[in-house]
Design a protein around this motif. Sequence first.
Motif, PDB file in Angstrom:
ATOM      1  N   LYS B 365      12.345   7.135  23.223  1.00 22.36           N
ATOM      2  CA  LYS B 365      12.883   7.437  24.558  1.00 22.36           C
ATOM      3  C   LYS B 365      12.304   8.756  25.050  1.00 22.36           C
ATOM      4  O   LYS B 365      12.127   9.689  24.276  1.00 22.36           O
ATOM      5  N   LYS B 366      12.050   8.783  26.357  1.00 16.74           N
ATOM      6  CA  LYS B 366      11.526  10.006  26.970  1.00 16.74           C
ATOM      7  C   LYS B 366      12.678  10.831  27.542  1.00 16.74           C
ATOM      8  O   LYS B 366      13.777  10.306  27.762  1.00 16.74           O
ATOM      9  N   ASN B 367      12.401  12.090  27.806  1.00 13.77           N
ATOM     10  CA  ASN B 367      13.403  12.922  28.472  1.00 13.77           C
ATOM     11  C   ASN B 367      13.806  12.271  29.784  1.00 13.77           C
ATOM     12  O   ASN B 367      12.969  11.807  30.545  1.00 13.77           O
ATOM     13  N   GLY B 368      15.118  12.260  30.039  1.00 12.86           N
ATOM     14  CA  GLY B 368      15.601  11.651  31.265  1.00 12.86           C
ATOM     15  C   GLY B 368      15.970  10.187  31.102  1.00 12.86           C
ATOM     16  O   GLY B 368      16.576   9.600  31.982  1.00 12.86           O
ATOM     17  N   ALA B 381      16.750  16.468  15.582  1.00  9.53           N
ATOM     18  CA  ALA B 381      17.929  16.559  16.437  1.00  9.53           C
ATOM     19  C   ALA B 381      17.538  16.462  17.912  1.00  9.53           C
ATOM     20  O   ALA B 381      16.475  16.931  18.316  1.00  9.53           O
ATOM     21  N   ILE B 382      18.406  15.841  18.703  1.00  8.13           N
ATOM     22  CA  ILE B 382      18.143  15.723  20.135  1.00  8.13           C
ATOM     23  C   ILE B 382      19.350  16.215  20.922  1.00  8.13           C
ATOM     24  O   ILE B 382      20.479  16.226  20.413  1.00  8.13           O
ATOM     25  N   GLN B 383      19.108  16.611  22.158  1.00  9.38           N
ATOM     26  CA  GLN B 383      20.210  17.014  23.031  1.00  9.38           C
ATOM     27  C   GLN B 383      20.374  16.000  24.137  1.00  9.38           C
ATOM     28  O   GLN B 383      19.402  15.546  24.731  1.00  9.38           O
ATOM     29  N   LEU B 384      21.622  15.677  24.407  1.00  6.96           N
ATOM     30  CA  LEU B 384      21.903  14.663  25.413  1.00  6.96           C
ATOM     31  C   LEU B 384      22.985  15.159  26.346  1.00  6.96           C
ATOM     32  O   LEU B 384      23.817  15.988  25.990  1.00  6.96           O
ATOM     33  N   GLN B 385      22.959  14.591  27.563  1.00  2.00           N
ATOM     34  CA  GLN B 385      24.034  14.896  28.500  1.00  2.00           C
ATOM     35  C   GLN B 385      24.890  13.640  28.684  1.00  2.00           C
ATOM     36  O   GLN B 385      24.369  12.551  28.949  1.00  2.00           O
TER      37      GLN B 385
END
Lengths: 58, 795
Positions: B365-368, B381-385
């Motif tokens: 998956k790409k950013n956004g 680790a990834i950050q998500l909203q």
Amino acid sequence: MSVLFILIIVSLIVASGFLIAFIWSVKSGQYEDGYTPSVRMLFDNENIVEDKEIKTER
Amino acid sequence: MQNHEICYHCGENCEDELIKFDTKKFCCLGCKTVYEILNQNNLCNYYELESTPGISPPKDTNKKFEYLENTKVIDKLLDYQDDQTSIINLYLPQIHCSSCIWLLENLYKLNIHIKSSRVNFLKKELKISFNHNNLSLRKLVELLASIGYNPTINLDQLKANKKKLIDHSLIYKLGIAGFCFGNIMLISLPEYFGLDAIKESAFSQFFGYINMVLSLPIILYSSSGYLKSAYQAVIHKTINIDIPITLGILALFFRSIYEILSHTGSGYLDSLAALIFFMLIGRIFQQKTYDILSFERDYKSYFPIATTIVTADKIEKSIYVSELTIGDMILIRNNEIIPVDAILISGEANIDNSFVTGEANPIFKKNGDKIYAGGKQLGQAIQLQVIKKLSYSYLTQLWNDEAFTKADEDKFDGIMNKISKYFTIIILFIAIGSLAYWWKIDAKIAINSFTAVLIIACPCALALSAPFTFGNVLRILGKNKFYLKNASVIERLAKINTIVFDKTGTITQSSKNNVTYYGTPLTEEQKIQIASVLRQSSHPLSKLVFNYIDAKKNVEIDSFKELLGQGLVATINDIKIQLGSEKFIKNYIENLSTATRVHLKINESYLGYFQIENSYRTGLSSIIAELKSFFKINLISGDNNSELENLKSYFGVDAEFLFNKTPEDKLAYIKSLQQKGNVTLMIGDGLNDAGALKQSDVGISISEDVNTFSPACDAILDASVFDKLPQFILYCKSSINIIIASFIISFSYNIIGLYFAVTGLLSPVFAAILMPLSSITVVVFVTLTSNLLAQHKKL
């Protein structure tokens, strides 16, 4: 023969003691885990490790 | 055994790494550490009880249990708490041997603040009481994790009343019925032997009164289930098997009371007690439960309890997933599950969605990009909203469907109830008929024969045959690792005519994939180089290809670069090796095949590609071939149709194939099949099948390890016995025939008894013999035949 009247009543009272014991055993959870106690009772007390170590050293 | 080194702690082969410590060998640092901890605390008895009992501890325990600091979470997890002591019940799926029990029950030696600990082996639970002032819950859980026992804590355990009290009432009822039955039988013995001396004397009356007293608990308590059920049926104007049973019980009781009080006979209280005692045994026998299995799990037992939230000032803290609100930033680490629908903000997301959508391979998956809840992050680790709250996310909405809200048991009318409808009407007809016939001749005989018909027709044998057959079938299937939720599943399974399979994880093996190489053959040296490159990458496809190549050696790599979502570039001794997607390697896309391929380029020359195909479970073709001759077979999958041609060779051309289906689509598809009058069996494995499993008449969930998560279903099938599926279904079908045969036996007993009853010749002794005899015959018959049948079917 009339002693039978007393004997039967006494025997019933004794028997109901066992019934109460059974109900108590169910209530205290003795039928919830039918396996672990059978393993637990075979564990020896602490000194077993030292004993075995002495054996292997010899 | 000495050829390969075996880890002293966990028993794994020490292939990659070998650590020698204290004259023992270990496969990894984790195992060694556990040994050290145990050694320091004099707990090495652990290794004496069973050889290599240990579990290799997980590597990343650092921040995993941060959420256990949260007092709200603690409160919900604890069973009990006072100023000094807390008690908690933890689920430790790793418990597997007696060494585990010994170690876990000696936890107090590792930390003095642990007061006591007790293992329930079958449930794999550990009950710990500890001093929470000196030892926090987090520290306790981390201690357990450090010795290899990593507790499973998930949302499911936070349910308000999690302490489900086990219902013991049936056992009490049986115990009391058994007590009264035994004593009544003893006291009735003189009657059976026709001892006239006793009959004449005061004993007779005395025995009668004692029997009366003993029968009161039976009628008031033990039989209450039958009386209530019959009462309910009358109120709802339906007929069930409990109505003739209740009529029989009441007729037995009141006629006996009358006979005893009026000194006209000794009554049938012995038969009454035996009847209820046997029927209760049948009920208990049918209630086969599996301690470690749960058939009611929903997404809550798959989702984590808490997740890491990143606040505006960059502080990481742990938060309860149901408290997440839209806009929150969350941090997901390797192998963690994304709890809510969210948008990727930063990091390289590589999401394994196999459990949620059925897609076999992880997606980049790409950013956004939007990421649905339930996916598992592989890699860093990834950050998500957060964009949706927990209960509104894509996956959890499935549970709002009506299939989950309606009661489960009502939708099926069992074979017993169908037969008892006719049975009850016929019995009442005969009873009233004989009453009317004798009434003109003698009112006393009329009442006698009326009650005798009700007594003798009491379908105790009938009521016993189904529970004993089903109970036995449940046990036999359970022994074969096919676990049914309850007896009614057998009846429903016997009726199905359509089978719907899920693809990923159900007919394919999630852990195993087939890799084939197409292109210029590779030299041994090239293979070693490729393997060395792949070794550096944590991408699942890299691992698959790495395992496929199976190179024995490893060479130094000069440079390595991983371009996420594209591929790998590396140089070894000035040889440039590139591996990755078609677009990355060739700069264009040649064919639009949906199959998963890893392309290879060495020194700018294209060599070929590795194709990754799902590997189907062993025996799939023979299973499908066998099932096809009995049932209509379809397949529905959330994955793409790249395997269609392959599947056609298994399922044949007349099967329906549906691809790219959402969980809701699956549910709707089952519904549409049912509306066409089909009785469907759904076989699935993941959360994406949960709706379909619930909606279908029978939902079977396949599980590689029955202790781990499986969605709510009617039955759990251990993946290792997948090839026996046709036998299981056919066995359930023939078990219905056993029940019908046993009905015939019990009817013939009833007819013999009825002859004596109608003619007014029924004696207490005769009833006391006939009723248990018929019950025992039926029980022996169904047990023997169902066992023989299982043997015949090689179960």
